[in-house]
Design an enzyme around this catalytic site. Structure first.
Site, short mmCIF file in Angstrom:
data_model
loop_
_atom_site.label_atom_id
_atom_site.label_comp_id
_atom_site.label_asym_id
_atom_site.label_seq_id
_atom_site.Cartn_x
_atom_site.Cartn_y
_atom_site.Cartn_z
N ALA A 195 24.81 -20.91 34.65
CA ALA A 195 25.87 -20.81 35.65
C ALA A 195 25.94 -19.35 36.06
O ALA A 195 25.57 -18.46 35.28
CB ALA A 195 27.19 -21.25 35.03
N GLY B 14 23.92 -23.47 31.87
CA GLY B 14 24.05 -24.49 32.91
C GLY B 14 22.70 -25.00 33.40
O GLY B 14 22.60 -26.13 33.90
N GLU C 248 21.71 -27.51 30.87
CA GLU C 248 22.64 -28.63 31.07
C GLU C 248 22.24 -29.47 32.29
O GLU C 248 22.33 -30.69 32.28
CB GLU C 248 24.08 -28.10 31.21
CG GLU C 248 24.59 -27.52 29.90
CD GLU C 248 25.97 -26.90 30.04
OE1 GLU C 248 26.12 -25.94 30.83
OE2 GLU C 248 26.90 -27.37 29.37
N GLU D 61 25.74 -19.80 25.55
CA GLU D 61 27.12 -19.51 25.98
C GLU D 61 27.95 -18.77 24.94
O GLU D 61 28.76 -17.92 25.29
CB GLU D 61 27.84 -20.81 26.38
CG GLU D 61 27.43 -21.36 27.73
CD GLU D 61 26.22 -22.27 27.71
OE1 GLU D 61 25.49 -22.27 26.69
OE2 GLU D 61 25.99 -22.97 28.70
N1 COA Z 1 24.30 -15.52 36.26
C1 COA Z 1 24.27 -14.59 37.20
N2 COA Z 1 23.19 -13.80 37.42
C2 COA Z 1 22.12 -14.01 36.64
C3 COA Z 1 22.08 -14.98 35.63
C4 COA Z 1 23.25 -15.77 35.45
N3 COA Z 1 23.30 -16.73 34.55
N4 COA Z 1 20.88 -14.94 35.01
C5 COA Z 1 20.18 -13.96 35.63
N5 COA Z 1 20.91 -13.40 36.61
C6 COA Z 1 20.54 -12.31 37.52
C7 COA Z 1 20.58 -10.96 36.82
O1 COA Z 1 21.90 -10.45 36.81
C8 COA Z 1 19.65 -10.17 37.68
O2 COA Z 1 20.33 -9.80 38.87
P1 COA Z 1 20.20 -8.29 39.48
O3 COA Z 1 18.73 -8.13 39.75
O4 COA Z 1 21.05 -8.33 40.71
O5 COA Z 1 20.68 -7.38 38.39
C9 COA Z 1 18.59 -11.16 38.08
O6 COA Z 1 19.19 -12.44 37.89
C10 COA Z 1 17.34 -11.09 37.23
O7 COA Z 1 17.72 -11.22 35.86
P2 COA Z 1 17.32 -10.16 34.73
O8 COA Z 1 18.33 -10.25 33.62
O9 COA Z 1 17.07 -8.82 35.32
O10 COA Z 1 15.91 -10.78 34.26
P3 COA Z 1 15.22 -10.62 32.83
O11 COA Z 1 13.85 -11.14 32.99
O12 COA Z 1 15.40 -9.25 32.31
O13 COA Z 1 16.05 -11.60 31.85
C11 COA Z 1 17.18 -13.64 31.25
C12 COA Z 1 16.02 -12.98 32.05
C13 COA Z 1 17.21 -15.12 31.63
C14 COA Z 1 16.89 -13.52 29.73
C15 COA Z 1 18.52 -12.96 31.57
O14 COA Z 1 18.66 -12.92 32.99
C16 COA Z 1 19.73 -13.65 31.01
O15 COA Z 1 19.99 -13.54 29.83
N6 COA Z 1 20.49 -14.36 31.87
C17 COA Z 1 21.72 -15.02 31.50
C18 COA Z 1 21.43 -16.25 30.69
C19 COA Z 1 22.72 -16.89 30.23
O16 COA Z 1 23.46 -16.36 29.41
N7 COA Z 1 23.00 -18.06 30.78
C20 COA Z 1 24.16 -18.82 30.43
C21 COA Z 1 25.22 -18.60 31.41
S1 COA Z 1 26.65 -19.56 31.01
#
Ligand code: COA
Length: 260
Positions: free
Chosen positions: A66, A112, A115, A135
């Site tokens: 999400a 999400g 999910e 989460e």
């Molecule tokens: N919500 C909003 N933005 C998200 C996102 C999310 N769940 N997941 C990734 N993004 C965005 C990042 O903020 C980043 O944006 P920016 O370039 O404007 O800063 C972009 O997507 C790329 O992500 P980034 O974190 O730079 O990539 P990465 O390869 O270093 O890491 C992940 C990849 C998936 C490990 C990392 O993005 C992450 O942990 N995301 C959240 C996962 C999460 O907790 N999901 C559950 C949400 S309830």
């Protein structure tokens, strides 16, 4: 259908829904959830569409969760509304469609995102896929049905562990846990799904819809799945598909299901 955050392709009975926010790793913001609802509703009502494939654009992510930036400042009430509305218009909605939906997990499917994949009728993962419900690392719990569907798919103990540790598993582990049915190379993800879809498309769309409803009934509170099965079984006898399927068998020819 005109969308900003998703792309739809239709070809020969198959519809592909691609979540298209690659710069945000296809994170599910409110607008995307709403567009997905509209798309799935329209595709389910389209008699020409027999199978729907759902995937994410780019090579990195199915859906990374999400959109955290949208809910970071929510109150308790807003949080509950977010989960309730999302479950209603997208996650439960997909699960209960009578058109089969297959998730093609092409990278991260987190929070999400996992999910959403779990709300689909089954899942195929590319070898680079990474799945998890992280989460609790954000101080929240899965809110789009993840606590329920992960336990249903992989069992309570492993679901508890994955949720509590917020860990990611790879595609092979996900297959061992029966979270995904197949693991393919990234290059073969779509062709594998298309082969499965073409097998599904040989069968009666009406009977497939009835089977989805009967299988889902096992997981619904207060619903007796055996009773649902009896009702759906009986209903099939009133369909043109049943007439065609049984007639074709007796005439030793391939059926041509009208889907009614
Ligand atoms: N919500 C909003 N933005 C998200 C996102 C999310 N769940 N997941 C990734 N993004 C965005 C990042 O903020 C980043 O944006 P920016 O370039 O404007 O800063 C972009 O997507 C790329 O992500 P980034 O974190 O730079 O990539 P990465 O390869 O270093 O890491 C992940 C990849 C998936 C490990 C990392 O993005 C992450 O942990 N995301 C959240 C996962 C999460 O907790 N999901 C559950 C949400 S309830």
């Amino acid at each position: 259908m005109d969308f900003e955050n998703i792309v739809i392709e239709k070809d020969n009975g198959l519809a592909k829904v691609v979540i298209n926010r690659p710069k945000k790793l296809n994170a599910l913001n409110k607008a995307t959830i709403s567009e997905l609802h509209t798309a799935f509703k329209e595709l389910n009502a389209d008699a020409e569409v027999q199978v729907i494939l759902l995937t994410g654009s780019g090579e990195k992510a199915f859906v990374a969760g999400a959109d955290i930036s949208e809910f970071a400042h929510f109150s308790e009430e807003e949080g509950a509304t977010l989960a309730r509305k999302g479950q209603e218009i997208l996650f439960n909605f997909i699960e209960n469609l009578n058109t089969p939906v297959i998730a093609l997990i092409n990278g991260f499917a987190l929070g999400g995102g996992l999910e959403l994949a779990m709300a689909c009728h089954f899942r195929i993962a590319a070898a680079n896929a990474k799945m998890g419900l992280p989460e609790v690392s954000l101080g929240v719990i899965p809110g789009y049905g993840g606590t329920q569907r992960l336990s249903q798919l992989i069992g309570k103990g492993k679901a508890m562990e994955l949720i509590m540790t917020a860990s990611m598993i790879d595609a092979q582990e996900a297959k061992e846990y029966k979270l995904v049915n197949y693991v393919t190379s990234s290059e073969e993800l779509h062709s594998t799904a298309e082969k499965l879809a073409s097998k599904i498309m040989k069968n009666s769309p009406v009977a497939i819809g009835a089977a989805i409803s009967a299988v889902n009934a096992n997981f619904k509170e207060g619903v007796n799945g055996y009773d649902t099965e009896i009702t759906e079984f009986g209903n099939c006898f009133g369909t043109k598909d049943f007439k065609e399927g049984t007639t074709a068998f007796l005439e030793k020819r391939k059926p041509n299901f009208p889907g009614a």
